[in-house]
Design a protein around this motif. Structure first.
Motif, PDB file in Angstrom:
ATOM      1  N   PRO A  12      14.886  49.219  45.857  1.00 58.16           N
ATOM      2  CA  PRO A  12      14.050  49.567  46.784  1.00 58.16           C
ATOM      3  C   PRO A  12      14.733  49.917  48.228  1.00 58.16           C
ATOM      4  O   PRO A  12      15.602  48.989  48.540  1.00 58.16           O
ATOM      5  CB  PRO A  12      12.928  48.713  46.969  1.00 58.16           C
ATOM      6  CG  PRO A  12      13.060  47.664  46.418  1.00 58.16           C
ATOM      7  CD  PRO A  12      14.193  47.710  45.212  1.00 58.16           C
ATOM      8  N   THR A  13      14.768  51.116  48.783  1.00 53.83           N
ATOM      9  CA  THR A  13      15.238  51.303  50.092  1.00 53.83           C
ATOM     10  C   THR A  13      14.614  50.436  51.044  1.00 53.83           C
ATOM     11  O   THR A  13      13.579  50.795  51.199  1.00 53.83           O
ATOM     12  CB  THR A  13      15.365  52.952  50.449  1.00 53.83           C
ATOM     13  OG1 THR A  13      15.723  53.613  49.112  1.00 53.83           O
ATOM     14  CG2 THR A  13      16.165  53.115  51.399  1.00 53.83           C
ATOM     15  N   ARG A  14      15.512  49.934  51.969  1.00 55.23           N
ATOM     16  CA  ARG A  14      14.931  49.263  53.005  1.00 55.23           C
ATOM     17  C   ARG A  14      15.075  50.091  54.174  1.00 55.23           C
ATOM     18  O   ARG A  14      16.119  50.770  54.416  1.00 55.23           O
ATOM     19  CB  ARG A  14      15.895  47.770  53.234  1.00 55.23           C
ATOM     20  CG  ARG A  14      15.727  47.012  52.139  1.00 55.23           C
ATOM     21  CD  ARG A  14      16.679  45.788  52.123  1.00 55.23           C
ATOM     22  NE  ARG A  14      16.776  45.062  53.485  1.00 55.23           N
ATOM     23  CZ  ARG A  14      15.998  44.016  53.690  1.00 55.23           C
ATOM     24  NH1 ARG A  14      15.307  43.443  52.775  1.00 55.23           N
ATOM     25  NH2 ARG A  14      16.125  43.434  54.929  1.00 55.23           N
ATOM     26  N   TYR A  56      10.655  47.981  56.054  1.00 50.85           N
ATOM     27  CA  TYR A  56       9.702  49.131  55.273  1.00 50.85           C
ATOM     28  C   TYR A  56      10.444  49.532  53.779  1.00 50.85           C
ATOM     29  O   TYR A  56      11.710  49.565  53.863  1.00 50.85           O
ATOM     30  CB  TYR A  56       9.456  50.274  55.889  1.00 50.85           C
ATOM     31  CG  TYR A  56       8.480  49.871  57.357  1.00 50.85           C
ATOM     32  CD1 TYR A  56       7.188  49.449  57.173  1.00 50.85           C
ATOM     33  CD2 TYR A  56       9.309  49.697  58.410  1.00 50.85           C
ATOM     34  CE1 TYR A  56       6.674  49.161  58.331  1.00 50.85           C
ATOM     35  CE2 TYR A  56       8.653  49.211  59.638  1.00 50.85           C
ATOM     36  CZ  TYR A  56       7.589  49.040  59.761  1.00 50.85           C
ATOM     37  OH  TYR A  56       6.939  48.654  61.022  1.00 50.85           O
ATOM     38  N   ASP A  57       9.620  50.029  52.923  1.00 47.33           N
ATOM     39  CA  ASP A  57      10.379  50.974  51.846  1.00 47.33           C
ATOM     40  C   ASP A  57       9.551  52.259  51.786  1.00 47.33           C
ATOM     41  O   ASP A  57       8.560  52.547  52.342  1.00 47.33           O
ATOM     42  CB  ASP A  57      10.222  49.926  50.512  1.00 47.33           C
ATOM     43  CG  ASP A  57       8.840  49.561  50.082  1.00 47.33           C
ATOM     44  OD1 ASP A  57       8.101  50.047  50.522  1.00 47.33           O
ATOM     45  OD2 ASP A  57       8.686  48.548  49.360  1.00 47.33           O
ATOM     46  N   GLN A  58       9.845  52.910  50.710  1.00 46.71           N
ATOM     47  CA  GLN A  58       9.355  54.144  50.298  1.00 46.71           C
ATOM     48  C   GLN A  58       7.571  54.093  50.017  1.00 46.71           C
ATOM     49  O   GLN A  58       7.101  55.012  50.488  1.00 46.71           O
ATOM     50  CB  GLN A  58       9.964  54.885  49.156  1.00 46.71           C
ATOM     51  CG  GLN A  58       9.436  56.381  49.017  1.00 46.71           C
ATOM     52  CD  GLN A  58       9.845  57.124  50.285  1.00 46.71           C
ATOM     53  OE1 GLN A  58      10.796  57.256  50.819  1.00 46.71           O
ATOM     54  NE2 GLN A  58       8.596  57.967  50.537  1.00 46.71           N
ATOM     55  N   ASP A  59       7.338  52.961  49.494  1.00 38.77           N
ATOM     56  CA  ASP A  59       5.940  52.727  49.138  1.00 38.77           C
ATOM     57  C   ASP A  59       5.257  52.936  50.445  1.00 38.77           C
ATOM     58  O   ASP A  59       4.183  53.076  50.619  1.00 38.77           O
ATOM     59  CB  ASP A  59       5.701  51.649  48.261  1.00 38.77           C
ATOM     60  CG  ASP A  59       5.961  51.774  46.896  1.00 38.77           C
ATOM     61  OD1 ASP A  59       6.266  52.701  46.431  1.00 38.77           O
ATOM     62  OD2 ASP A  59       6.274  50.606  46.109  1.00 38.77           O
ATOM     63  N   ASP A  60       5.590  52.339  51.581  1.00 39.90           N
ATOM     64  CA  ASP A  60       5.152  52.202  52.819  1.00 39.90           C
ATOM     65  C   ASP A  60       4.792  53.646  53.430  1.00 39.90           C
ATOM     66  O   ASP A  60       3.917  53.934  53.932  1.00 39.90           O
ATOM     67  CB  ASP A  60       5.713  51.149  53.810  1.00 39.90           C
ATOM     68  CG  ASP A  60       5.985  49.746  53.211  1.00 39.90           C
ATOM     69  OD1 ASP A  60       4.868  49.423  52.883  1.00 39.90           O
ATOM     70  OD2 ASP A  60       7.066  49.075  53.254  1.00 39.90           O
TER      71      ASP A  60
END
Length: 138
Positions: free
Chosen positions: A5-7, A47-51
């Motif tokens: 996941p991207t931070r 955060y990540d892309q889901d956020d």
């Protein structure tokens, strides 16, 4: 291959969503994130892309006039997971009804505005003398 996941920093999320850093902190304080906002080793929000995806839903719902308390309830239901689809459906139907009523009121307003534009276009086409003769709530 497992996707890492991207931070994302709070600034990056602000840039991607159009929300201010202050608004993101407010959303966190109000419990409007489905997942708890994580902190990096330095204590900074991560955060990540889901956020980002969830915030996009929140932004659209807020733009449609959903009150914060209703958005908070919806977030709680999503956070709780499966088993509350009926309540989510009821919440969304109520909001759909509010938005539909709002669209109806806006359509009536737009009809009046279009009429007024037509009246003033006709007056302007007739010249300044006609505009001066226009009295009352025209």
């Amino acid at each position: 291959m497992v996707e890492v996941p991207t931070r994302l920093s709070i600034g990056q999320v602000a840039e991607r969503t159009g929300l201010s850093v202050h608004a993101l902190r407010f959303y966190e304080q109000e419990g409007l994130f489905v997942n708890a906002v994580r902190r990096g080793s330095g204590g900074r929000r991560v955060y990540d892309q889901d956020d980002v995806d969830w915030l996009t839903v929140c932004i659209i719902l807020r733009a449609s006039g959903m009150p914060l308390n209703v958005l908070r309830r919806y977030t709680d239901l999503v956070r709780d997971g499966a088993g509350n689809a009926e309540e989510r459906l009821a919440l969304m139907r109520e909001h759909q009804d509010r938005v539909t009523a709002q669209i109806s009121r806006l359509t009536e307003s737009l009809d009046l505005i279009r009429f007024k534009v037509g009246v003033y276009e006709d007056l302007v086409d007739q010249g300044d003398a006609a505009v001066e003769q226009c009295h009352g709530p025209a």
